[in-house]
Design a protein around this motif. Sequence first.
Motif, PDB file in Angstrom:
ATOM      1  N   GLY A 134      90.014  60.430  57.172  1.00 33.18           N
ATOM      2  CA  GLY A 134      88.677  60.995  57.122  1.00 33.18           C
ATOM      3  C   GLY A 134      88.215  61.654  58.406  1.00 33.18           C
ATOM      4  O   GLY A 134      87.091  62.155  58.475  1.00 33.18           O
ATOM      5  N   LYS A 135      89.056  61.682  59.423  1.00 35.25           N
ATOM      6  CA  LYS A 135      88.660  62.259  60.704  1.00 35.25           C
ATOM      7  C   LYS A 135      88.625  63.780  60.622  1.00 35.25           C
ATOM      8  O   LYS A 135      89.538  64.413  60.117  1.00 35.25           O
ATOM      9  CB  LYS A 135      89.649  61.836  61.788  1.00 35.25           C
ATOM     10  CG  LYS A 135      89.283  62.324  63.185  1.00 35.25           C
ATOM     11  CD  LYS A 135      90.279  61.820  64.216  1.00 35.25           C
ATOM     12  CE  LYS A 135      89.903  62.301  65.617  1.00 35.25           C
ATOM     13  NZ  LYS A 135      90.869  61.832  66.635  1.00 35.25           N
ATOM     14  N   THR A 136      87.541  64.361  61.113  1.00 35.74           N
ATOM     15  CA  THR A 136      87.392  65.817  61.113  1.00 35.74           C
ATOM     16  C   THR A 136      87.633  66.374  62.503  1.00 35.74           C
ATOM     17  O   THR A 136      87.964  65.639  63.438  1.00 35.74           O
ATOM     18  CB  THR A 136      85.975  66.217  60.647  1.00 35.74           C
ATOM     19  OG1 THR A 136      85.027  65.878  61.680  1.00 35.74           O
ATOM     20  CG2 THR A 136      85.598  65.514  59.351  1.00 35.74           C
ATOM     21  N   VAL A 164      82.818  62.485  63.728  1.00 36.67           N
ATOM     22  CA  VAL A 164      82.386  62.866  62.375  1.00 36.67           C
ATOM     23  C   VAL A 164      83.544  62.648  61.400  1.00 36.67           C
ATOM     24  O   VAL A 164      84.657  63.136  61.628  1.00 36.67           O
ATOM     25  CB  VAL A 164      81.910  64.329  62.327  1.00 36.67           C
ATOM     26  CG1 VAL A 164      81.595  64.748  60.889  1.00 36.67           C
ATOM     27  CG2 VAL A 164      80.671  64.510  63.206  1.00 36.67           C
ATOM     28  N   TYR A 165      83.252  61.935  60.328  1.00 36.34           N
ATOM     29  CA  TYR A 165      84.258  61.635  59.309  1.00 36.34           C
ATOM     30  C   TYR A 165      83.745  62.124  57.954  1.00 36.34           C
ATOM     31  O   TYR A 165      82.539  62.178  57.714  1.00 36.34           O
ATOM     32  CB  TYR A 165      84.547  60.138  59.269  1.00 36.34           C
ATOM     33  CG  TYR A 165      85.213  59.644  60.531  1.00 36.34           C
ATOM     34  CD1 TYR A 165      86.588  59.444  60.588  1.00 36.34           C
ATOM     35  CD2 TYR A 165      84.465  59.420  61.677  1.00 36.34           C
ATOM     36  CE1 TYR A 165      87.203  59.018  61.754  1.00 36.34           C
ATOM     37  CE2 TYR A 165      85.064  58.997  62.855  1.00 36.34           C
ATOM     38  CZ  TYR A 165      86.436  58.803  62.892  1.00 36.34           C
ATOM     39  OH  TYR A 165      87.042  58.398  64.048  1.00 36.34           O
ATOM     40  N   ALA A 166      84.658  62.478  57.075  1.00 35.44           N
ATOM     41  CA  ALA A 166      84.267  63.025  55.775  1.00 35.44           C
ATOM     42  C   ALA A 166      85.258  62.591  54.706  1.00 35.44           C
ATOM     43  O   ALA A 166      86.413  62.262  54.994  1.00 35.44           O
ATOM     44  CB  ALA A 166      84.192  64.546  55.844  1.00 35.44           C
ATOM     45  N   GLN A 189      85.974  52.530  57.215  1.00 32.89           N
ATOM     46  CA  GLN A 189      86.833  51.754  58.096  1.00 32.89           C
ATOM     47  C   GLN A 189      87.145  52.540  59.369  1.00 32.89           C
ATOM     48  O   GLN A 189      87.143  51.992  60.475  1.00 32.89           O
ATOM     49  CB  GLN A 189      88.129  51.384  57.376  1.00 32.89           C
ATOM     50  CG  GLN A 189      89.086  50.524  58.207  1.00 32.89           C
ATOM     51  CD  GLN A 189      88.484  49.178  58.572  1.00 32.89           C
ATOM     52  OE1 GLN A 189      88.003  48.450  57.695  1.00 32.89           O
ATOM     53  NE2 GLN A 189      88.467  48.858  59.868  1.00 32.89           N
ATOM     54  N   SER A 190      87.383  53.835  59.226  1.00 31.47           N
ATOM     55  CA  SER A 190      87.667  54.676  60.386  1.00 31.47           C
ATOM     56  C   SER A 190      86.463  54.750  61.313  1.00 31.47           C
ATOM     57  O   SER A 190      86.610  54.713  62.550  1.00 31.47           O
ATOM     58  CB  SER A 190      88.052  56.089  59.929  1.00 31.47           C
ATOM     59  OG  SER A 190      89.234  56.071  59.162  1.00 31.47           O
ATOM     60  N   LEU A 249      83.676  53.229  66.332  1.00 32.19           N
ATOM     61  CA  LEU A 249      82.534  52.645  67.043  1.00 32.19           C
ATOM     62  C   LEU A 249      82.939  51.434  67.879  1.00 32.19           C
ATOM     63  O   LEU A 249      82.427  51.249  68.983  1.00 32.19           O
ATOM     64  CB  LEU A 249      81.452  52.250  66.028  1.00 32.19           C
ATOM     65  CG  LEU A 249      80.778  53.410  65.291  1.00 32.19           C
ATOM     66  CD1 LEU A 249      79.814  52.868  64.236  1.00 32.19           C
ATOM     67  CD2 LEU A 249      80.034  54.303  66.279  1.00 32.19           C
ATOM     68  N   MET A 250      83.839  50.642  67.354  1.00 32.96           N
ATOM     69  CA  MET A 250      84.304  49.477  68.107  1.00 32.96           C
ATOM     70  C   MET A 250      85.052  49.896  69.360  1.00 32.96           C
ATOM     71  O   MET A 250      84.930  49.287  70.423  1.00 32.96           O
ATOM     72  CB  MET A 250      85.189  48.592  67.233  1.00 32.96           C
ATOM     73  CG  MET A 250      84.452  47.957  66.063  1.00 32.96           C
ATOM     74  SD  MET A 250      83.060  46.932  66.539  1.00 32.96           S
ATOM     75  CE  MET A 250      83.914  45.564  67.363  1.00 32.96           C
TER      76      MET A 250
END
Length: 226
Positions: free
Chosen positions: A180-182, A187-189, A212-213, A218-219
């Motif tokens: 999902g990484k852009t 930003v994920y999509a 999850q990504s 963030l962690m």
Amino acid sequence: MNLPGENFNGVYSANEFLTRSNLMKAYCFPECDTPIKVGKKVAVLGGGNVAMDAARTALRLGAEEVYIVYRRSRAELPARLEEIEHAEEEGVKFLFLTNPTRYIGNEEGWLTGLECIKMELGEPDASGRRKPVAIPGSEFVLPVDVTIVAIGQGPNPLITKTTPDLETNKRGNIVADDFGKTSKEGVYAGGDVVTGAATVIKAMGAGRVAAQSIHDYLMAKGPKKN
């Protein structure tokens, strides 16, 4: 589709038609507040699963004849095979290699017909798909009083206009990897805006992967423990 006459009464988007007839309970009007014009003869534009849903719904609501109008041949129909077979079993008629050109209506503003033109498949394009080509002089009018447009939807163009550093493909879909990484940091999509029109379950799965990504991102960005 930007066809002349598309504002005549009796022209629906598939989204409106299905929402009104199901979620808003138009099937039991006037007991419920939402009306819907079913029509005696209905044309459904498109060949995907939503087009099959709209066609079968129109029949079940009382339409006498329902046509699927599709500009390619049966072999190119994008709907699932079982959807096509079920539509045929229920009485939906298919007009292949046919493309709408304009809507025809009366003085009261109601739809009375759909002008179409016959098509033939030309040479394959870069993707290997044969492009439909209009046959000059083959125009005809299909007498219908309702048309349902089910040609699919695309991403909102605001995506590219407001976020130019977010990579998109030629169709306007966001480019994202399997997680999902852009192209834009943080930003994920996922879902239709990445893959194009698909199923709800696939969008839900993409949402879980992206969530999850995002959590991992963030962690990793959070304060480090001593």
